[in-house]
Design a protein around this motif. Structure first.
Motif, PDB file in Angstrom:
ATOM      1  N   LEU A  88      24.281  31.477  79.186  1.00 47.60           N
ATOM      2  CA  LEU A  88      24.505  32.187  77.924  1.00 47.60           C
ATOM      3  C   LEU A  88      23.533  31.746  76.831  1.00 47.60           C
ATOM      4  O   LEU A  88      23.852  31.801  75.640  1.00 47.60           O
ATOM      5  N   GLY A  89      22.350  31.334  77.244  1.00 44.03           N
ATOM      6  CA  GLY A  89      21.340  30.884  76.280  1.00 44.03           C
ATOM      7  C   GLY A  89      20.952  31.953  75.275  1.00 44.03           C
ATOM      8  O   GLY A  89      20.509  31.640  74.164  1.00 44.03           O
ATOM      9  N   ASP A  90      21.144  33.233  75.647  1.00 45.54           N
ATOM     10  CA  ASP A  90      20.774  34.331  74.735  1.00 45.54           C
ATOM     11  C   ASP A  90      21.987  34.881  73.972  1.00 45.54           C
ATOM     12  O   ASP A  90      21.891  35.906  73.289  1.00 45.54           O
ATOM     13  N   ARG A  91      23.141  34.189  74.080  1.00 52.17           N
ATOM     14  CA  ARG A  91      24.361  34.689  73.421  1.00 52.17           C
ATOM     15  C   ARG A  91      24.948  33.639  72.458  1.00 52.17           C
ATOM     16  O   ARG A  91      26.121  33.716  72.098  1.00 52.17           O
ATOM     17  N   LEU A  92      24.126  32.692  72.051  1.00 50.21           N
ATOM     18  CA  LEU A  92      24.613  31.564  71.244  1.00 50.21           C
ATOM     19  C   LEU A  92      25.313  31.996  69.961  1.00 50.21           C
ATOM     20  O   LEU A  92      26.311  31.402  69.566  1.00 50.21           O
ATOM     21  N   ASP A  93      24.769  33.020  69.304  1.00 48.67           N
ATOM     22  CA  ASP A  93      25.281  33.414  67.989  1.00 48.67           C
ATOM     23  C   ASP A  93      26.250  34.594  68.049  1.00 48.67           C
ATOM     24  O   ASP A  93      26.572  35.200  67.034  1.00 48.67           O
ATOM     25  N   HIS A  94      26.711  34.926  69.250  1.00 45.91           N
ATOM     26  CA  HIS A  94      27.689  36.009  69.401  1.00 45.91           C
ATOM     27  C   HIS A  94      29.103  35.459  69.214  1.00 45.91           C
ATOM     28  O   HIS A  94      29.415  34.345  69.639  1.00 45.91           O
ATOM     29  N   TYR A  95      29.947  36.289  68.591  1.00 44.09           N
ATOM     30  CA  TYR A  95      31.356  35.937  68.421  1.00 44.09           C
ATOM     31  C   TYR A  95      32.128  36.341  69.683  1.00 44.09           C
ATOM     32  O   TYR A  95      31.674  37.212  70.439  1.00 44.09           O
ATOM     33  N   PRO A  96      33.304  35.725  69.945  1.00 39.37           N
ATOM     34  CA  PRO A  96      34.074  36.078  71.149  1.00 39.37           C
ATOM     35  C   PRO A  96      34.279  37.585  71.325  1.00 39.37           C
ATOM     36  O   PRO A  96      34.199  38.100  72.443  1.00 39.37           O
ATOM     37  N   SER A  97      34.521  38.303  70.225  1.00 35.05           N
ATOM     38  CA  SER A  97      34.756  39.757  70.320  1.00 35.05           C
ATOM     39  C   SER A  97      33.518  40.517  70.802  1.00 35.05           C
ATOM     40  O   SER A  97      33.613  41.668  71.234  1.00 35.05           O
ATOM     41  N   GLN A  98      32.354  39.866  70.716  1.00 39.12           N
ATOM     42  CA  GLN A  98      31.097  40.504  71.159  1.00 39.12           C
ATOM     43  C   GLN A  98      30.744  40.117  72.600  1.00 39.12           C
ATOM     44  O   GLN A  98      29.696  40.513  73.095  1.00 39.12           O
ATOM     45  N   LEU A  99      31.618  39.336  73.231  1.00 39.53           N
ATOM     46  CA  LEU A  99      31.364  38.859  74.590  1.00 39.53           C
ATOM     47  C   LEU A  99      32.369  39.479  75.568  1.00 39.53           C
ATOM     48  O   LEU A  99      33.509  39.756  75.200  1.00 39.53           O
ATOM     49  N   SER A 100      31.942  39.663  76.806  1.00 44.69           N
ATOM     50  CA  SER A 100      32.862  40.152  77.840  1.00 44.69           C
ATOM     51  C   SER A 100      33.836  39.027  78.207  1.00 44.69           C
ATOM     52  O   SER A 100      33.635  37.863  77.830  1.00 44.69           O
ATOM     53  N   GLY A 101      34.886  39.361  78.969  1.00 46.47           N
ATOM     54  CA  GLY A 101      35.851  38.345  79.403  1.00 46.47           C
ATOM     55  C   GLY A 101      35.179  37.222  80.176  1.00 46.47           C
ATOM     56  O   GLY A 101      35.455  36.044  79.956  1.00 46.47           O
ATOM     57  N   GLY A 102      34.272  37.592  81.083  1.00 46.51           N
ATOM     58  CA  GLY A 102      33.560  36.594  81.881  1.00 46.51           C
ATOM     59  C   GLY A 102      32.706  35.686  81.017  1.00 46.51           C
ATOM     60  O   GLY A 102      32.631  34.468  81.230  1.00 46.51           O
ATOM     61  N   GLU A 103      32.055  36.275  80.000  1.00 46.37           N
ATOM     62  CA  GLU A 103      31.214  35.469  79.100  1.00 46.37           C
ATOM     63  C   GLU A 103      32.074  34.539  78.245  1.00 46.37           C
ATOM     64  O   GLU A 103      31.708  33.382  78.016  1.00 46.37           O
ATOM     65  N   GLN A 104      33.234  35.047  77.795  1.00 46.74           N
ATOM     66  CA  GLN A 104      34.135  34.182  77.013  1.00 46.74           C
ATOM     67  C   GLN A 104      34.604  32.990  77.843  1.00 46.74           C
ATOM     68  O   GLN A 104      34.673  31.861  77.339  1.00 46.74           O
ATOM     69  N   GLN A 105      34.908  33.233  79.132  1.00 45.66           N
ATOM     70  CA  GLN A 105      35.364  32.127  79.974  1.00 45.66           C
ATOM     71  C   GLN A 105      34.222  31.140  80.232  1.00 45.66           C
ATOM     72  O   GLN A 105      34.457  29.936  80.354  1.00 45.66           O
ATOM     73  N   ARG A 106      32.977  31.634  80.276  1.00 47.15           N
ATOM     74  CA  ARG A 106      31.826  30.736  80.426  1.00 47.15           C
ATOM     75  C   ARG A 106      31.678  29.830  79.193  1.00 47.15           C
ATOM     76  O   ARG A 106      31.352  28.649  79.315  1.00 47.15           O
ATOM     77  N   VAL A 107      31.917  30.411  78.023  1.00 52.04           N
ATOM     78  CA  VAL A 107      31.895  29.600  76.790  1.00 52.04           C
ATOM     79  C   VAL A 107      32.994  28.539  76.877  1.00 52.04           C
ATOM     80  O   VAL A 107      32.769  27.367  76.552  1.00 52.04           O
ATOM     81  N   ALA A 108      34.174  28.952  77.352  1.00 54.10           N
ATOM     82  CA  ALA A 108      35.297  28.016  77.478  1.00 54.10           C
ATOM     83  C   ALA A 108      34.976  26.892  78.469  1.00 54.10           C
ATOM     84  O   ALA A 108      35.339  25.734  78.252  1.00 54.10           O
ATOM     85  N   VAL A 109      34.276  27.234  79.549  1.00 54.62           N
ATOM     86  CA  VAL A 109      33.877  26.223  80.542  1.00 54.62           C
ATOM     87  C   VAL A 109      32.876  25.245  79.916  1.00 54.62           C
ATOM     88  O   VAL A 109      32.993  24.024  80.068  1.00 54.62           O
ATOM     89  N   ALA A 110      31.904  25.789  79.176  1.00 49.56           N
ATOM     90  CA  ALA A 110      30.922  24.922  78.500  1.00 49.56           C
ATOM     91  C   ALA A 110      31.624  23.986  77.529  1.00 49.56           C
ATOM     92  O   ALA A 110      31.330  22.788  77.467  1.00 49.56           O
ATOM     93  N   ARG A 111      32.583  24.525  76.775  1.00 45.35           N
ATOM     94  CA  ARG A 111      33.334  23.696  75.818  1.00 45.35           C
ATOM     95  C   ARG A 111      34.126  22.602  76.541  1.00 45.35           C
ATOM     96  O   ARG A 111      34.188  21.461  76.077  1.00 45.35           O
ATOM     97  N   ALA A 112      34.702  22.944  77.686  1.00 44.91           N
ATOM     98  CA  ALA A 112      35.507  21.974  78.439  1.00 44.91           C
ATOM     99  C   ALA A 112      34.678  20.780  78.892  1.00 44.91           C
ATOM    100  O   ALA A 112      35.179  19.656  78.966  1.00 44.91           O
TER     101      ALA A 112
END
Length: 229
Positions: free
Chosen positions: A132-156
């Motif tokens: 998700l190197g190209d989605r750094l400044d996107h808000y959760p509402s601008q991300l698909s479910g899969g992308e949101q879970q990837r952010v959650a994995v990175a945070r974890a």
């Protein structure tokens, strides 16, 4: 090998009106440092309750939970929170991202709370690792479910946890996206040498781990080893 998680004679019940409903009964198992471990059972079997007890988010009626050599019975709530912040990561079914923060801000929050001056730099690297190197400044509402879970994995993984608990991490995703997220979770887990405990009703997902604890009606039938190639 060293045990990162040890559960002994764990019991948990809830009151419903005048009734006492037993959710977990005499649960015993151990998880070794660095292994991947699945807790499997049908809906309502007590899986999520067990995960909450393992992570110190709730207290059992009786029995012991030991994480990284620390008996949770000896800690107060503040000390448990400090332990979670230092040693534990979480991935949830519903992502639990902060909607008003961008992807990189969501990942950086746990690091900033710990006073890490390189929080943003580390968060950028983690998001690049999860694609998700190209989605750094996107808000959760601008991300698909899969992308949101990837952010959650990175945070974890942001606080380099010793143990990561994932509660139905693919529950809100389609099969292909869920498969990709699990692959990512397992790869990051191996790179970080973290212990991964996944709660799931999906046997296909469970079979990608090393050991499976089967739970039904609040009781376990023991741990089975996966004979993976």
């Amino acid at each position: 090998m060293a045990k990162i998680l040890k559960i002994e004679n764990l019991n948990k019940s809830y009151k419903s009106g005048s009734k006492n409903i037993k959710v977990l009964e005499n649960i015993n198992f151990e998880v070794e440092k660095g292994e991947t471990f699945a807790i499997v059972g049908p809906s309502g079997s007590g899986k999520t309750t067990l995960l909450g007890l393992c992570a110190g988010l709730d207290n059992p009626d009786s029995g012991m939970v030991e994480i990284a050599g620390t008996d949770l019975r000896l800690l107060n709530e503040d000390e448990k929170a400090a332990l979670r912040n230092e040693k534990i990561g979480f991935v949830f079914q519903n992502f639990q991202l902060i909607p008003t923060l961008t992807a990189i801000e969501n990942v950086a929050v746990p690091l900033e709370l710990r006073g890490d001056k390189k929080a943003v730099e580390k968060s950028r690297k983690l998001l690049e690792k999860v694609g998700l190197g190209d989605r750094l400044d996107h808000y959760p509402s601008q991300l698909s479910g899969g992308e949101q879970q990837r952010v959650a994995v990175a945070r974890a993984f942001s606080n380099s946890p010793e143990i990561l608990f994932a509660d139905e991490p693919t529950g809100n995703l389609d099969a292909e996206t869920g498969g990709n997220v699990i692959q990512l979770l397992l790869e990051l887990n191996q790179l970080s040498n973290t212990t991964l405990v996944i709660v799931t009703h999906d046997m296909e997902l469970a079979q990608k781990t090393e050991n499976i604890l089967h739970i039904k009606g609040g009781k376990t039938s023991g741990v089975s080893k996966n004979l993976r190639p």
